[in-house]
Design an enzyme around this catalytic site. Sequence first.
Site, PDB file in Angstrom:
ATOM      1  N   SER A  31       9.896   3.063  -0.954  1.00 62.09           N
ATOM      2  CA  SER A  31       8.939   2.232  -0.219  1.00 62.09           C
ATOM      3  C   SER A  31       9.260   2.373   1.264  1.00 62.09           C
ATOM      4  O   SER A  31      10.408   2.209   1.678  1.00 62.09           O
ATOM      5  CB  SER A  31       9.092   0.772  -0.638  1.00 62.09           C
ATOM      6  OG  SER A  31       8.632  -0.072   0.389  1.00 62.09           O
ATOM      7  N   HIS A  56       5.662   5.107  -2.277  1.00 63.03           N
ATOM      8  CA  HIS A  56       5.155   3.794  -2.691  1.00 63.03           C
ATOM      9  C   HIS A  56       4.718   3.088  -1.404  1.00 63.03           C
ATOM     10  O   HIS A  56       5.551   2.755  -0.557  1.00 63.03           O
ATOM     11  CB  HIS A  56       6.280   3.042  -3.403  1.00 63.03           C
ATOM     12  CG  HIS A  56       5.958   1.644  -3.800  1.00 63.03           C
ATOM     13  ND1 HIS A  56       5.412   1.311  -5.028  1.00 63.03           N
ATOM     14  CD2 HIS A  56       6.119   0.464  -3.148  1.00 63.03           C
ATOM     15  CE1 HIS A  56       5.260  -0.007  -5.111  1.00 63.03           C
ATOM     16  NE2 HIS A  56       5.670  -0.547  -3.972  1.00 63.03           N
ATOM     17  N   ASP A  58       3.137  -0.004   0.459  1.00 63.65           N
ATOM     18  CA  ASP A  58       2.935  -1.437   0.240  1.00 63.65           C
ATOM     19  C   ASP A  58       1.808  -1.963   1.119  1.00 63.65           C
ATOM     20  O   ASP A  58       1.953  -2.073   2.335  1.00 63.65           O
ATOM     21  CB  ASP A  58       4.238  -2.190   0.544  1.00 63.65           C
ATOM     22  CG  ASP A  58       5.274  -1.994  -0.542  1.00 63.65           C
ATOM     23  OD1 ASP A  58       4.962  -2.262  -1.718  1.00 63.65           O
ATOM     24  OD2 ASP A  58       6.397  -1.550  -0.219  1.00 63.65           O
ATOM     25  N   MET A  60      -0.535  -5.089   2.104  1.00 64.86           N
ATOM     26  CA  MET A  60      -0.547  -6.565   2.018  1.00 64.86           C
ATOM     27  C   MET A  60      -1.686  -7.119   2.870  1.00 64.86           C
ATOM     28  O   MET A  60      -1.967  -6.581   3.944  1.00 64.86           O
ATOM     29  CB  MET A  60       0.774  -7.129   2.542  1.00 64.86           C
ATOM     30  CG  MET A  60       1.992  -6.567   1.847  1.00 64.86           C
ATOM     31  SD  MET A  60       3.498  -7.400   2.371  1.00 64.86           S
ATOM     32  CE  MET A  60       4.741  -6.344   1.630  1.00 64.86           C
ATOM     33  N   HIS A  90       0.615  -0.003  -3.583  1.00 66.99           N
ATOM     34  CA  HIS A  90       0.930  -1.265  -4.263  1.00 66.99           C
ATOM     35  C   HIS A  90       0.100  -2.322  -3.556  1.00 66.99           C
ATOM     36  O   HIS A  90       0.424  -2.760  -2.451  1.00 66.99           O
ATOM     37  CB  HIS A  90       2.435  -1.525  -4.134  1.00 66.99           C
ATOM     38  CG  HIS A  90       2.867  -2.839  -4.702  1.00 66.99           C
ATOM     39  ND1 HIS A  90       4.109  -3.380  -4.491  1.00 66.99           N
ATOM     40  CD2 HIS A  90       2.204  -3.738  -5.497  1.00 66.99           C
ATOM     41  CE1 HIS A  90       4.209  -4.549  -5.104  1.00 66.99           C
ATOM     42  NE2 HIS A  90       3.062  -4.794  -5.708  1.00 66.99           N
ATOM     43  N   MET A  92      -0.959  -5.599  -2.744  1.00 64.47           N
ATOM     44  CA  MET A  92      -0.633  -7.030  -2.765  1.00 64.47           C
ATOM     45  C   MET A  92      -1.751  -7.755  -2.022  1.00 64.47           C
ATOM     46  O   MET A  92      -1.598  -8.195  -0.878  1.00 64.47           O
ATOM     47  CB  MET A  92       0.745  -7.246  -2.129  1.00 64.47           C
ATOM     48  CG  MET A  92       1.871  -6.752  -3.026  1.00 64.47           C
ATOM     49  SD  MET A  92       3.433  -6.561  -2.183  1.00 64.47           S
ATOM     50  CE  MET A  92       3.258  -4.923  -1.524  1.00 64.47           C
ATOM     51  N   MET A 162       7.695  -6.579 -10.959  1.00 63.73           N
ATOM     52  CA  MET A 162       8.305  -6.916  -9.661  1.00 63.73           C
ATOM     53  C   MET A 162       9.658  -7.587  -9.894  1.00 63.73           C
ATOM     54  O   MET A 162       9.787  -8.493 -10.719  1.00 63.73           O
ATOM     55  CB  MET A 162       7.407  -7.879  -8.880  1.00 63.73           C
ATOM     56  CG  MET A 162       6.155  -7.260  -8.295  1.00 63.73           C
ATOM     57  SD  MET A 162       6.483  -5.905  -7.164  1.00 63.73           S
ATOM     58  CE  MET A 162       7.353  -6.720  -5.830  1.00 63.73           C
ATOM     59  N   ASP A 196      10.353  -2.735  -8.785  1.00 61.42           N
ATOM     60  CA  ASP A 196      10.177  -2.751  -7.331  1.00 61.42           C
ATOM     61  C   ASP A 196      10.748  -4.039  -6.757  1.00 61.42           C
ATOM     62  O   ASP A 196      10.316  -5.126  -7.143  1.00 61.42           O
ATOM     63  CB  ASP A 196       8.665  -2.652  -7.032  1.00 61.42           C
ATOM     64  CG  ASP A 196       8.343  -2.710  -5.548  1.00 61.42           C
ATOM     65  OD1 ASP A 196       9.258  -2.488  -4.726  1.00 61.42           O
ATOM     66  OD2 ASP A 196       7.170  -2.963  -5.216  1.00 61.42           O
TER      67      ASP A 196
HETATM   68  C1  DX5 Z   1       7.894  -6.117  -1.696  1.00 61.65           C
HETATM   69  C2  DX5 Z   1       7.460  -4.688  -1.832  1.00 61.65           C
HETATM   70  C3  DX5 Z   1       8.541  -3.744  -2.207  1.00 61.65           C
HETATM   71  C4  DX5 Z   1       9.724  -3.782  -1.272  1.00 61.65           C
HETATM   72  C5  DX5 Z   1      10.795  -2.802  -1.616  1.00 61.65           C
HETATM   73  O1  DX5 Z   1       6.793  -6.904  -1.515  1.00 61.65           O
HETATM   74  O2  DX5 Z   1       6.472  -4.570  -2.804  1.00 61.65           O
HETATM   75  O3  DX5 Z   1       8.020  -2.438  -2.359  1.00 61.65           O
HETATM   76  O4  DX5 Z   1       9.343  -3.584   0.027  1.00 61.65           O
HETATM   77  O5  DX5 Z   1      11.796  -2.918  -0.674  1.00 61.65           O
HETATM   78  P1  DX5 Z   1      13.282  -3.303  -1.056  1.00 61.65           P
HETATM   79  O6  DX5 Z   1      13.780  -2.202  -1.949  1.00 61.65           O
HETATM   80  O7  DX5 Z   1      13.977  -3.364   0.262  1.00 61.65           O
HETATM   81  O8  DX5 Z   1      13.260  -4.618  -1.764  1.00 61.65           O
HETATM   82 ZN    ZN Z   2       5.979  -2.548  -3.501  1.00 67.64          ZN
END
Ligand code: DX5
Ligand code: ZN
Length: 247
Positions: A31, A56, A58, A60, A90, A92, A162, A196
């Site tokens: 990520s 990956h 992320d 949001m 991913h 969110m 998660m 994750d």
């Molecule tokens: C959290 C994310 C993850 C996260 C992973 O909301 O979905 O992908 O950033 O990072 P680490 O490995 O630092 O928890």
């Molecule tokens: Zn993630």
Amino acid sequence: MYMKLARYTRYTLKEIGMSVCRSLKCRIGPSILNSDLSQLYAESQRLLDNGADYLHLDVMDGHFVPNLTFGHPVVKCLRKKLKNTFFETHMMVSNPEQWIEPMADAGVNLYTFHVEPVQNDVLKICRKIKESGMQVGLALKPGTGIEAVRQFIDAADLILVMTVEPGFGGQKFMSDMMPKVQWLRQNYPLLDIEVDGGVGLNTINACAEAGANMIVSGTAVTGAPDQKSVIATLRETVERSIHKCNV
Ligand code: DX5
Ligand code: ZN
């Protein structure tokens, strides 16, 4: 054909046999959330050069989670630079349906969304994602039980368990999520199961033993002085479990 059946139906490990369960593939998908996002392309390329199998990403929306990152315009720019890399987004976000077309257009391969805000529309969204040419991932927050995805597993390519509350990188791994991974692996020996959040050198063993084969790791990889060796260790740990067929 047999493998396909085993992937979608509930054969036990004994029934499918060692050689088939060993065909499960380990994939490491860092990520980039906590990396230097002003250097997104360079950071991504470095991860790939150091052994990452996929990225990956992320996404949001500041609503489903209390944080904002980036959306499809950024993913599209990254795709122009990395033509052949497998991208997972991913999502969110509160309205995952809204971003299917833009993300497909941006070149996303696997669109993983949370089931929590869209419980009644999961199948419809899965169908739309497939129609747009992407693979489907279903994600579960820590407080969401397996029963929320159980009936949809056949419609998905991957289940994401998660291991932190979504929203921020660098949080502590929740080992009490491992029974979800174990249940999925026992019932779906060839399903892609992703973990994750807080996954790194100290926690990979628990993930591997529970049966995860798709490993997202943020801070533990991007913050490491030797990314290559961290990625290699994550992979070796998971491959050892696959080989033992305890996944
Ligand atoms: C959290 C994310 C993850 C996260 C992973 O909301 O979905 O992908 O950033 O990072 P680490 O490995 O630092 O928890
Ligand atoms: Zn993630």
